[in-house]
Design an enzyme around this catalytic site. Sequence first.
Site, PDB file in Angstrom:
ATOM      1  N   GLY A   1       0.752  -1.262  -0.020  1.00 29.26           N
ATOM      2  CA  GLY A   1       0.175  -0.020  -0.201  1.00 29.26           C
ATOM      3  C   GLY A   1       0.827   1.294   0.053  1.00 29.26           C
ATOM      4  N   LEU A   2       1.194   1.750  -1.217  1.00 29.24           N
ATOM      5  CA  LEU A   2       1.714   2.923  -1.211  1.00 29.24           C
ATOM      6  C   LEU A   2       1.101   4.446  -1.467  1.00 29.24           C
ATOM      7  CD1 LEU A   2       4.692   1.217  -3.339  1.00 29.24           C
ATOM      8  CD2 LEU A   2       4.794   2.081  -0.907  1.00 29.24           C
TER       9      LEU A   2
ATOM     10  N   VAL B   1      -0.378   7.970   0.526  1.00 30.62           N
ATOM     11  CA  VAL B   1       0.385   8.607   1.439  1.00 30.62           C
ATOM     12  C   VAL B   1       1.237   8.108   2.624  1.00 30.62           C
ATOM     13  CG1 VAL B   1      -0.511  11.044   1.055  1.00 30.62           C
ATOM     14  CG2 VAL B   1      -1.859   9.514   2.560  1.00 30.62           C
TER      15      VAL B   1
ATOM     16  N   GLY C   1       1.661   4.856   3.213  1.00 32.89           N
ATOM     17  CA  GLY C   1       2.584   3.657   3.178  1.00 32.89           C
ATOM     18  C   GLY C   1       4.042   4.316   2.559  1.00 32.89           C
TER      19      GLY C   1
ATOM     20  N   ARG D   1      -1.253  -2.372  -5.107  1.00 32.21           N
ATOM     21  CA  ARG D   1      -2.301  -3.021  -6.158  1.00 32.21           C
ATOM     22  C   ARG D   1      -2.026  -2.425  -7.387  1.00 32.21           C
ATOM     23  NH1 ARG D   1      -8.244  -1.909  -5.269  1.00 32.21           N
ATOM     24  NH2 ARG D   1      -7.577   0.097  -5.649  1.00 32.21           N
TER      25      ARG D   1
ATOM     26  N   VAL E   1      -3.181  -0.371   3.607  1.00 32.07           N
ATOM     27  CA  VAL E   1      -4.195   0.017   2.550  1.00 32.07           C
ATOM     28  C   VAL E   1      -5.207   0.805   3.105  1.00 32.07           C
ATOM     29  CG1 VAL E   1      -3.300  -1.800   1.104  1.00 32.07           C
ATOM     30  CG2 VAL E   1      -5.010  -2.418   2.942  1.00 32.07           C
TER      31      VAL E   1
ATOM     32  N   SER F   1      -0.336   7.062  14.205  1.00 36.33           N
ATOM     33  CA  SER F   1      -0.868   8.237  14.088  1.00 36.33           C
ATOM     34  C   SER F   1       0.181   9.338  14.055  1.00 36.33           C
ATOM     35  CB  SER F   1      -1.408   8.731  15.463  1.00 36.33           C
ATOM     36  OG  SER F   1      -1.958  10.068  15.293  1.00 36.33           O
TER      37      SER F   1
ATOM     38  N   LYS G   1      -6.073   3.218  19.286  1.00 35.36           N
ATOM     39  CA  LYS G   1      -6.004   4.393  18.053  1.00 35.36           C
ATOM     40  C   LYS G   1      -7.445   4.951  17.803  1.00 35.36           C
ATOM     41  CE  LYS G   1      -4.456   6.765  14.674  1.00 35.36           C
ATOM     42  NZ  LYS G   1      -5.005   6.809  13.565  1.00 35.36           N
TER      43      LYS G   1
ATOM     44  N   HIS H   1      -7.892   7.296  20.436  1.00 37.61           N
ATOM     45  CA  HIS H   1      -7.287   8.355  20.201  1.00 37.61           C
ATOM     46  C   HIS H   1      -7.804   9.233  19.278  1.00 37.61           C
ATOM     47  CE1 HIS H   1      -4.554  10.394  17.198  1.00 37.61           C
ATOM     48  NE2 HIS H   1      -3.640  10.492  17.936  1.00 37.61           N
ATOM     49  N   ASN H   2      -8.709   8.832  18.226  1.00 39.81           N
ATOM     50  CA  ASN H   2      -9.172   9.705  17.100  1.00 39.81           C
ATOM     51  C   ASN H   2     -10.341  10.208  17.826  1.00 39.81           C
ATOM     52  OD1 ASN H   2      -7.246   8.525  15.478  1.00 39.81           O
ATOM     53  ND2 ASN H   2      -8.543   8.028  13.917  1.00 39.81           N
TER      54      ASN H   2
ATOM     55  N   GLU I   1      -9.473  13.021  19.393  1.00 43.51           N
ATOM     56  CA  GLU I   1      -8.955  13.964  18.327  1.00 43.51           C
ATOM     57  C   GLU I   1     -10.254  14.666  17.933  1.00 43.51           C
ATOM     58  OE1 GLU I   1      -6.416  12.319  15.431  1.00 43.51           O
ATOM     59  OE2 GLU I   1      -7.864  13.080  14.098  1.00 43.51           O
TER      60      GLU I   1
ATOM     61  N   LYS J   1     -14.029   9.690   8.615  1.00 41.39           N
ATOM     62  CA  LYS J   1     -14.067   8.353   8.098  1.00 41.39           C
ATOM     63  C   LYS J   1     -14.390   7.355   8.744  1.00 41.39           C
ATOM     64  CE  LYS J   1     -10.229   9.025   4.781  1.00 41.39           C
ATOM     65  NZ  LYS J   1      -8.868   8.648   4.392  1.00 41.39           N
TER      66      LYS J   1
HETATM   67  P1  NBP Z   1      -5.883   5.195   1.734  1.00 44.67           P
HETATM   68  O1  NBP Z   1      -6.674   4.937   2.876  1.00 44.67           O
HETATM   69  O2  NBP Z   1      -6.468   6.402   0.965  1.00 44.67           O
HETATM   70  O3  NBP Z   1      -6.030   3.867   0.774  1.00 44.67           O
HETATM   71  C1  NBP Z   1      -5.334   3.969  -0.406  1.00 44.67           C
HETATM   72  C2  NBP Z   1      -4.423   2.517  -0.478  1.00 44.67           C
HETATM   73  O4  NBP Z   1      -5.085   1.431  -0.300  1.00 44.67           O
HETATM   74  C3  NBP Z   1      -3.680   2.317  -1.738  1.00 44.67           C
HETATM   75  O5  NBP Z   1      -2.538   1.807  -1.697  1.00 44.67           O
HETATM   76  C4  NBP Z   1      -4.778   1.714  -2.541  1.00 44.67           C
HETATM   77  O6  NBP Z   1      -4.198   1.000  -3.689  1.00 44.67           O
HETATM   78  C5  NBP Z   1      -4.942   0.767  -1.613  1.00 44.67           C
HETATM   79  N1  NBP Z   1      -6.092  -0.237  -1.722  1.00 44.67           N
HETATM   80  C6  NBP Z   1      -7.466   0.037  -2.040  1.00 44.67           C
HETATM   81 BR1  NBP Z   1      -8.036   1.760  -1.884  1.00 44.67          BR
HETATM   82  N2  NBP Z   1      -8.266  -0.879  -2.090  1.00 44.67           N
HETATM   83  C7  NBP Z   1      -7.371  -1.898  -2.136  1.00 44.67           C
HETATM   84  C8  NBP Z   1      -7.561  -3.372  -2.287  1.00 44.67           C
HETATM   85  N3  NBP Z   1      -8.874  -4.105  -2.429  1.00 44.67           N
HETATM   86  N4  NBP Z   1      -6.323  -4.012  -2.207  1.00 44.67           N
HETATM   87  C9  NBP Z   1      -5.290  -3.616  -2.193  1.00 44.67           C
HETATM   88  N5  NBP Z   1      -4.936  -2.349  -2.071  1.00 44.67           N
HETATM   89  C10 NBP Z   1      -6.198  -1.485  -2.082  1.00 44.67           C
HETATM   90  O7  NBP Z   1      -4.315   5.439   2.112  1.00 44.67           O
HETATM   91  P2  NBP Z   1      -3.635   6.425   3.155  1.00 44.67           P
HETATM   92  O8  NBP Z   1      -4.315   7.830   3.604  1.00 44.67           O
HETATM   93  O9  NBP Z   1      -2.301   6.086   3.020  1.00 44.67           O
HETATM   94  O10 NBP Z   1      -4.100   5.423   4.684  1.00 44.67           O
HETATM   95  C11 NBP Z   1      -3.499   4.132   4.575  1.00 44.67           C
HETATM   96  C12 NBP Z   1      -4.344   3.721   6.024  1.00 44.67           C
HETATM   97  O11 NBP Z   1      -3.710   4.455   7.136  1.00 44.67           O
HETATM   98  C13 NBP Z   1      -5.830   3.664   6.204  1.00 44.67           C
HETATM   99  O12 NBP Z   1      -6.214   2.904   6.886  1.00 44.67           O
HETATM  100  C14 NBP Z   1      -5.832   5.303   6.910  1.00 44.67           C
HETATM  101  O13 NBP Z   1      -7.300   4.970   7.699  1.00 44.67           O
HETATM  102  C15 NBP Z   1      -4.707   5.147   7.854  1.00 44.67           C
HETATM  103  N6  NBP Z   1      -4.362   6.362   8.436  1.00 44.67           N
HETATM  104  C16 NBP Z   1      -4.262   7.472   7.517  1.00 44.67           C
HETATM  105  C17 NBP Z   1      -3.818   8.678   7.954  1.00 44.67           C
HETATM  106  C18 NBP Z   1      -3.546   9.914   6.931  1.00 44.67           C
HETATM  107  O14 NBP Z   1      -3.268  10.920   7.400  1.00 44.67           O
HETATM  108  N7  NBP Z   1      -3.947   9.640   5.726  1.00 44.67           N
HETATM  109  C19 NBP Z   1      -3.274   8.710   9.142  1.00 44.67           C
HETATM  110  C20 NBP Z   1      -3.574   7.613   9.890  1.00 44.67           C
HETATM  111  C21 NBP Z   1      -3.879   6.471   9.700  1.00 44.67           C
HETATM  112  P3  NBP Z   1      -4.168   1.461  -5.078  1.00 44.67           P
HETATM  113  O15 NBP Z   1      -3.141   2.645  -5.433  1.00 44.67           O
HETATM  114  O16 NBP Z   1      -4.200   0.327  -5.991  1.00 44.67           O
HETATM  115  O17 NBP Z   1      -5.569   2.189  -5.216  1.00 44.67           O
END
Ligand code: NBP
Length: 468
Positions: free
Chosen positions: A9-10, A12, A14, A33, A74, A128, A182, A185-186, A189, A260
């Site tokens: 999962g790459l 933001v 990852g 993916r 992811v 976080s 977590k 925590h949210n 938040e 979310k």
């Molecule tokens: P997202 O929550 O936006 O998820 C995007 C990633 O999930 C992409 O790599 C995407 O692959 C992959 N993905 C999806 Br959508 N469906 C998939 C599937 N069926 N199989 C495999 N991969 C799949 O990314 P994020 O914002 O980096 O957050 C990642 C996790 O961290 C989430 O659970 C989020 O709640 C948590 N989080 C986020 C933050 C933040 O500030 N953003 C902070 C703390 C925690 P693709 O490129 O192929 O679409």
Amino acid sequence: MKAQIGVVGLAVMGQNLALNIARNGYSVAVYNRTAERTKKFVEERVKAEKILPSYDLQHFVQSIERPRKIILMVKAGTPVDEMIEELLPFLERGDLLIDAGNSHYADTNRRLDKLSEHGILYLGTGVSGGEYGALHGPSIMPGGTLQAYKLVEDVFLKIAAKTEDGPCCTYVGNRSAGHFVKMVHNGIEYAIMQAISEIYDLMRKVLKMNSEEIGQVFERWNNGELSSFLVEITYKIMRRIDEETNKPLVELILDKAEQKGTGKWTAQTALDLGVPTPSLSTAVFARTISHFKEQREQLSKIFGEKHKVNADKSLLQDLEKSLLFAVFLSFSQGLWLISEASVAYNYNIDLLEVLRIWKGGCIIRAKLLDFLRRILKENPQNVNLLASETAMNFLKEKLPSVLKVSSVAREASLPMPVLSSCIDYLFSLTEENLPANLIQAQRDFFGAHTFERIDKEGTFHVEWQELE
Ligand code: NBP
């Protein structure tokens, strides 16, 4: 050469987590993916780091040394299940999967049980700090078996944020303890963000302050007891000018707050466990109400004029104390919830450790956490911080200011759901006799639900009305 750890999962989170791990000296295999995202990541962001991209899942798994440690970053929900299903055929007994997204704790329990049938270890890990934290040091909340945690402890301790009290990572507890913590925590938040917004609203609408002036106040507060990440970003937000219009950007942003799910899950869980978290829950409703923009526009016209009240800037010191009051009570409600869940779900969570790892990296990091830790150290078994004399004195010292702010807000017809809920929370918990006696009588009247008495043991029912 095999990678020491893998990241799936790459987006933001990852990308930044993978870079953080690699910059701490580990070799990292990465997979996404959609291959395009991996390519872009490698081309644009990877420099000297030992990052090994894979475009095939089997190749990815085989490029990691055993026992494999694979972090899933992811989207929470079915993507996690789908990814696990895809990975499973290539994994071997003793390998470790780490779900570092915001998964629901019940899902984590289910996945943990399923994977253990295959001999795969699983850590539900809260992370976080947003993308900046992921890159420079997040707060990490891993839960599962200690055996699983030990496999990645060195990596986690290295990549986590650091404070004078050590790295912001600890083994949180059994099973889904990490994701539970977590989630709460949210929830906290949400409440703190709403409280800050309520104070901001009063400053702009009642005290007629502009964004620059408001920013100056928040900046001053951030140098004092309120010092925290959320207050810091608030003053920075106030200062941002929109290049197109030359106006403060915050004034151009539509007042509809998104969510979310973690705040909602916190409220739902609190209801399920019977733990009062009114400020955390009302913060979720505040976001929900914000969505009814059209209705609010119409109803504001019907309601008529608001915000006409005499108040001057001497109220600012009361606002500072009110925010401290709300932040303290938001934390204490969340901690009570964690504490009850720890017993109900056998998590065995050390609350002092939770407060320690929230001190750096995470969104709710705040100077106040040191004070909370001091209170908890007085009595580590304390599930409700209000039982501490130190806490009660802190709140009572703030109370005159809080009531003044609340009264100004009421007079101005200005909503302050979190601050109001904090006042009612304190008043309710410190009230020896609540009117719940009348509720019990009403329940017994229409539903024969019975009641207890204060003057004798037993369960009672009376015929309140004659049935024909
Ligand atoms: P997202 O929550 O936006 O998820 C995007 C990633 O999930 C992409 O790599 C995407 O692959 C992959 N993905 C999806 Br959508 N469906 C998939 C599937 N069926 N199989 C495999 N991969 C799949 O990314 P994020 O914002 O980096 O957050 C990642 C996790 O961290 C989430 O659970 C989020 O709640 C948590 N989080 C986020 C933050 C933040 O500030 N953003 C902070 C703390 C925690 P693709 O490129 O192929 O679409």
